[in-house]
Design a protein around this motif. Structure first.
Motif, PDB file in Angstrom:
ATOM      1  N   HIS A 276     -39.140 -87.079 -12.981  1.00  0.00           N
ATOM      2  CA  HIS A 276     -38.630 -87.599 -14.341  1.00  0.00           C
ATOM      3  C   HIS A 276     -39.818 -88.212 -15.042  1.00  0.00           C
ATOM      4  CE1 HIS A 276     -38.689 -91.301 -12.443  1.00  0.00           C
ATOM      5  NE2 HIS A 276     -38.822 -92.180 -13.865  1.00  0.00           N
TER       6      HIS A 276
ATOM      7  N   GLU B 220     -42.977 -99.097 -20.135  1.00  0.00           N
ATOM      8  CA  GLU B 220     -42.421 -97.900 -19.568  1.00  0.00           C
ATOM      9  C   GLU B 220     -41.136 -97.381 -20.248  1.00  0.00           C
ATOM     10  OE1 GLU B 220     -41.903 -96.729 -14.902  1.00  0.00           O
ATOM     11  OE2 GLU B 220     -40.332 -98.208 -15.661  1.00  0.00           O
TER      12      GLU B 220
ATOM     13  N   HIS C 275     -43.204 -88.477 -13.347  1.00  0.00           N
ATOM     14  CA  HIS C 275     -43.974 -89.183 -12.144  1.00  0.00           C
ATOM     15  C   HIS C 275     -42.481 -89.266 -11.217  1.00  0.00           C
ATOM     16  CE1 HIS C 275     -42.599 -93.625 -12.773  1.00  0.00           C
ATOM     17  NE2 HIS C 275     -41.878 -93.049 -13.464  1.00  0.00           N
TER      18      HIS C 275
ATOM     19  N   HIS D 250     -41.526 -90.391 -18.786  1.00  0.00           N
ATOM     20  CA  HIS D 250     -41.542 -91.628 -19.846  1.00  0.00           C
ATOM     21  C   HIS D 250     -42.206 -91.317 -21.207  1.00  0.00           C
ATOM     22  CE1 HIS D 250     -38.968 -93.984 -17.240  1.00  0.00           C
ATOM     23  NE2 HIS D 250     -39.873 -93.456 -16.292  1.00  0.00           N
TER      24      HIS D 250
HETATM   25 ZN   LIG Z   1     -39.933 -93.594 -14.249  1.00  0.00          ZN
END
Ligand SMILES: [Zn+2]
Ligand SMILES: [Zn+2]
Length: 273
Positions: A177, A260, A152, A179
């Motif tokens: 980037h 996250e 995202h 996660h």
């Molecule tokens: Zn992020």
């Protein structure tokens, strides 16, 4: 005003999920690998939360050493034992996490000193699965952790590029980037007398994955409709996931917790969990 005090305990035990009156096929359809005739085992982790007024002299809700003593005594019946064979509690009911935490409540609660109440028991079967019990008959909560990996970029369309860089910093990188998101889903319900579960685990996984499969290994901003207009912050993600999962689980869905990263966690809709 009550203060809540929690202490953690560990015990290891084996068990087997099996209903004698069901066929092998029926047992395997409901309980999967847990039907193995010789059993399997877990390192259980139990969080015992007691509540009460703070004693004006000792400054304590209850002496934690005393709590340790009496809970350890209870757990001695279970530690390094086979739950079905070595304890009297699972002749009729399946030793699921939900039933085990309910049994533990019944053994711990009467031992607490006057003025101290048992507020909550949380029992982890492993780090991805726990059940909670609050002393409400057959009612329990069940929590399971899922993972999805996604890219995202944090970018608010109504702000200038400069303002976006200032607010989101590295997270505004134009090429994005990613996660490894972890999502904890909590449902509640009545412990089923036959299966010992508040929800059919296979069915729960199927419903959650029907949402997450469309997010996993994707770019959220480009491939999840809700983030075409609004920034894919963890706050927005947890709310969108809530809306999607609520459509599948209805009022049985109680809580979502979105990690996250290991450092950032977001809860919705409860303020604490
Ligand atoms: Zn992020
Ligand atoms: Zn098991």
């Amino acid at each position: 005003m009550d203060v809540f005090a929690t202490r953690r305990f560990n015990f290891s035990a084996s068990h087997r999920y099996w209903r004698e009156e069901w066929s092998l096929e029926q047992n395997e359809a409901v309980f999967g690998k847990c039907t193995n005739r010789y059993g399997h085992g877990h390192n259980y982790e139990l969080f015992v939360t007691v509540a009460g007024a703070v004693d004006p002299i000792t400054g304590m809700v209850m002496n934690m050493v005393e709590l340790k003593r009496l809970v350890t005594m209870v757990l001695d019946q279970f530690d390094h034992k086979h739950l079905n064979e070595d304890t009297p509690y699972f002749r009729e009911v399946i030793p699921t996490t939900e039933n085990l935490v309910r049994v533990l409540w019944g053994l711990i609660e009467p031992q607490l000193p006057k003025g101290v109440r048992l507020a909550k028991l949380r029992l982890y079967e492993n780090s991805d699965l726990y059940a909670e019990y609050f002393g409400r008959q057959q009612q329990a909560t069940f929590n399971r952790r899922y993972e999805f990996s996604a890219a995202h970029r944090l970018h608010a369309q109504s702000l200038t590029d400069e303002a976006n860089r200032e607010i989101y910093g590295k997270c505004n990188n134009p090429n994005g980037h990613g996660h490894n998101y972890q999502l904890e889903v909590t449902v509640d319900g009545l412990i089923d007398a036959q299966t010992g579960m508040v929800i059919d685990l296979v069915d729960m996984d199927r419903r959650v994955q029907s949402v997450l499969d469309n997010w996993d290994h994707r770019h959220l901003d480009y491939q999840v409709a809700e983030f075409a207009e609004q920034p894919s912050t963890a706050e927005n993600i947890v709310v969108v996931l809530w809306q999607r999962l609520e459509a599948l689980f209805g009022s049985q869905l109680k809580h979502l917790r979105l990690w996250e990263t290991a450092n950032n966690v977001f809860d919705y809709p409860l303020s604490q969990h």
